[in-house]
Design an enzyme around this catalytic site. Sequence first.
Site, PDB file in Angstrom:
ATOM      1  N   ASP A   1     -22.662  10.000 -10.207  1.00 59.76           N
ATOM      2  CA  ASP A   1     -23.245   8.734  -9.773  1.00 59.76           C
ATOM      3  C   ASP A   1     -22.428   8.194  -8.608  1.00 59.76           C
ATOM      4  O   ASP A   1     -21.255   8.559  -8.429  1.00 59.76           O
ATOM      5  CB  ASP A   1     -23.289   7.726 -10.930  1.00 59.76           C
ATOM      6  CG  ASP A   1     -21.930   7.470 -11.546  1.00 59.76           C
ATOM      7  OD1 ASP A   1     -21.072   6.876 -10.870  1.00 59.76           O
ATOM      8  OD2 ASP A   1     -21.704   7.891 -12.700  1.00 59.76           O
TER       9      ASP A   1
ATOM     10  N   ASP B   1       1.179   4.089  -3.011  1.00 63.14           N
ATOM     11  CA  ASP B   1       0.805   5.479  -2.744  1.00 63.14           C
ATOM     12  C   ASP B   1       1.921   6.452  -3.090  1.00 63.14           C
ATOM     13  O   ASP B   1       1.710   7.446  -3.789  1.00 63.14           O
ATOM     14  CB  ASP B   1       0.413   5.639  -1.272  1.00 63.14           C
ATOM     15  CG  ASP B   1      -0.887   4.931  -0.927  1.00 63.14           C
ATOM     16  OD1 ASP B   1      -1.564   4.458  -1.856  1.00 63.14           O
ATOM     17  OD2 ASP B   1      -1.212   4.846   0.269  1.00 63.14           O
TER      18      ASP B   1
ATOM     19  N   SER C   1      -7.339   2.178  -3.567  1.00 68.98           N
ATOM     20  CA  SER C   1      -6.110   2.620  -2.929  1.00 68.98           C
ATOM     21  C   SER C   1      -5.117   3.115  -3.974  1.00 68.98           C
ATOM     22  O   SER C   1      -4.135   3.774  -3.637  1.00 68.98           O
ATOM     23  CB  SER C   1      -5.495   1.494  -2.103  1.00 68.98           C
ATOM     24  OG  SER C   1      -5.344   0.331  -2.889  1.00 68.98           O
TER      25      SER C   1
ATOM     26  N   GLU D   1       0.826  -1.202   0.000  1.00 66.69           N
ATOM     27  CA  GLU D   1       0.000   0.000   0.000  1.00 66.69           C
ATOM     28  C   GLU D   1       0.862   1.255   0.000  1.00 66.69           C
ATOM     29  O   GLU D   1       0.654   2.181  -0.784  1.00 66.69           O
ATOM     30  CB  GLU D   1      -0.931   0.002   1.214  1.00 66.69           C
ATOM     31  CG  GLU D   1      -1.836   1.227   1.297  1.00 66.69           C
ATOM     32  CD  GLU D   1      -2.779   1.307   0.120  1.00 66.69           C
ATOM     33  OE1 GLU D   1      -2.698   2.312  -0.622  1.00 66.69           O
ATOM     34  OE2 GLU D   1      -3.577   0.378  -0.078  1.00 66.69           O
TER      35      GLU D   1
ATOM     36  N   GLY E   1     -23.634  12.271 -15.706  1.00 69.00           N
ATOM     37  CA  GLY E   1     -23.626  13.129 -14.527  1.00 69.00           C
ATOM     38  C   GLY E   1     -23.039  12.392 -13.334  1.00 69.00           C
ATOM     39  O   GLY E   1     -22.434  11.326 -13.462  1.00 69.00           O
TER      40      GLY E   1
ATOM     41  N   ASP F   1     -16.862  12.227 -17.900  1.00 66.94           N
ATOM     42  CA  ASP F   1     -18.018  11.539 -17.320  1.00 66.94           C
ATOM     43  C   ASP F   1     -17.972  10.052 -17.660  1.00 66.94           C
ATOM     44  O   ASP F   1     -17.873   9.674 -18.826  1.00 66.94           O
ATOM     45  CB  ASP F   1     -19.301  12.176 -17.857  1.00 66.94           C
ATOM     46  CG  ASP F   1     -20.529  11.760 -17.066  1.00 66.94           C
ATOM     47  OD1 ASP F   1     -20.368  11.099 -16.019  1.00 66.94           O
ATOM     48  OD2 ASP F   1     -21.649  12.122 -17.490  1.00 66.94           O
ATOM     49  N   ILE F   2     -18.026   9.215 -16.645  1.00 69.46           N
ATOM     50  CA  ILE F   2     -17.992   7.757 -16.828  1.00 69.46           C
ATOM     51  C   ILE F   2     -19.420   7.237 -16.716  1.00 69.46           C
ATOM     52  O   ILE F   2     -20.089   7.456 -15.701  1.00 69.46           O
ATOM     53  CB  ILE F   2     -17.091   7.079 -15.771  1.00 69.46           C
ATOM     54  CG1 ILE F   2     -15.729   7.776 -15.699  1.00 69.46           C
ATOM     55  CG2 ILE F   2     -16.944   5.596 -16.086  1.00 69.46           C
ATOM     56  CD1 ILE F   2     -14.972   7.829 -17.004  1.00 69.46           C
TER      57      ILE F   2
END
Length: 613
Positions: A594, A315, A531, A311, A592, A573-574
């Site tokens: 979601d 990062d 993550s 992790e 829009g 926009d996905i």
Amino acid sequence: MRSQALRGLLLIVSCASFGGAWAVPARAYAHKVKESVAPPRGWVKHNPAPDHNIVLRIGLPQPNFSTLEKHLYEVSDPDHERYGAHLSKEEVEKLVAPHQESVDLVNEWLETHGIQENDLIRSPAKDWVTLRIPIRLAEKMLDTTYHVWKHTASGDAMVRTTSYSLPSHLHDHIEVVQPTTMFGRFKRSASTISWPEDSETTASLQNLPPIVDTVSGTKVDASCNSTITITCLQQLYNAVGFVPSSEGNSVGITGYLEEFANIQDLQSFYADQRPDALNSSFEFFSVKGLLTHHLPVGGLNDQTLSEAGAEAGLDVQFAFGLSHPIPATFYSTAGRPPFIPDVGTPTDTNEPYTDWLDFILSQSNPPLSISTSYGDDEQTVPESFARRACAGFAQLGARGVSLMFSSGDGGVGDNDPDPATQQCFTNDGRNVTRFLPSFPASCPYVTTVGGTTNIPEVAVSRFFSGGGFSDYFPRPDYQKKAVGDYLAALPKGTYEGLFNPNGRAFPDVAAQSDRFRIFLSGRPVLIGGTSASSPAFAGIVALLNDVRLANNQRPLGFLNPLLYSKGVSGFNDITIGHNSGCGTLGFNATAGWDPVTGLGTPNFGKLKELVIS
């Protein structure tokens, strides 16, 4: 003011440690239950807690928090005349400081139990008091009994109680005491790790013509559909060729659960993907996680290559790789709940992000963009404590810090495909089927990042982008229209009773979250999860801060009021995908906002113009 009788009492209290015998009994107060919870689902109570030490955090009221919140929204609203006029550390501390009466009364109570000022650690604003005491003394102070509780599914254990009391005259002067009723397991967002595909497959993809993303119009290397690199993100999010140059910028990553960011892995990553960053690194801060003999013990920084954290590596490599050469910081915070008392771990603590909050709020110049990829199910964090931690994030936002949190990888609650082992039930004793929002992702003062995959982008499918609606926090004004439009288009009765349609909705935005190529313990691996999306988005925010600073403007600070207004046009926009969980398909990605991908993924080329207009 302390009474004359109390002064006399304190003069004759034994000077022995507060774990020992008393010369006189503590002053008697009538206790009244402060907080009580039902036995949490999935946890079984075992024997009374053995003798050990516990670190108690006592939260005093913040009577002027509403004023701080007003400042936060004004300085974060791009249409307000105060936009960017962030508050100083001292101004924020003044606004969240408790009344002196609360400080005095809590001090008197602690002193009757033999606890003196040098036994305490106070937060910068004095709104939190932290002390390390024997658990038997904690039980006496809180009129409760701690037990060892075990989580049947995971085997985790912790020492907690389901109810505690305070002297009745302190109820208006203490908001929360923990660890008491908190059964959160504080986990990193679930990451999947795999080995890179063989060189022939990679080479064949590299020889294919670039993909044109139909949403953003950008050209992306074909290989990005199997492996995500810094170059892929720069191409996809329209940031190719941008070089940060402004002074005063900064980016940070928080690390928990003994995750270490390995510098040798970072150098291998830079050699592989960002050669101009070779031999650069980050500043390391060790943040206390518990108290031993009244001295802080901080997070570790084990640079042994075999101990590198997946992790932490993910990062720092992507957040710092995207934002190079912006100065970078990694925070290692000690503490690893759940807790089993034994000789090696003699002190029980809270979720460590509150320790990090104490530390970062005490700093004069925290990083301007910070990412965190850890959290809990919201319902396992008592609402009183969640609100206080969330208020800490608001303080950072008011000071000009942008906070990103991953939305989690459980879809709408639990993406376990086996209904028999799914955990989508309320934790309040009713055991009602319910979608499970995440915290701190549900805090309205942070920017929560969901996940996408592939080019063209769709909602991530190999695990599921966490998203939904808070049961604790109401929907803030900045997202009422966007979320209202989504709910209005949702077929009537969809998942009725499974979520709170009036709650703070998340995620706010999204970014790629699968098949990120990082170096772990000296080897390249592919890793995925939200993550990955949170540090990637934090890197983009660091670049946007650079744009503002280069134009003699203040940093962005709390992002959401900007994102949901003029910032909307700066996102891709996905509209394909969903976030399964709790035996359902979850919510759908749609035009829009979601609750799967939020407003979408960033288009840096557009956003860099919007943030200075």
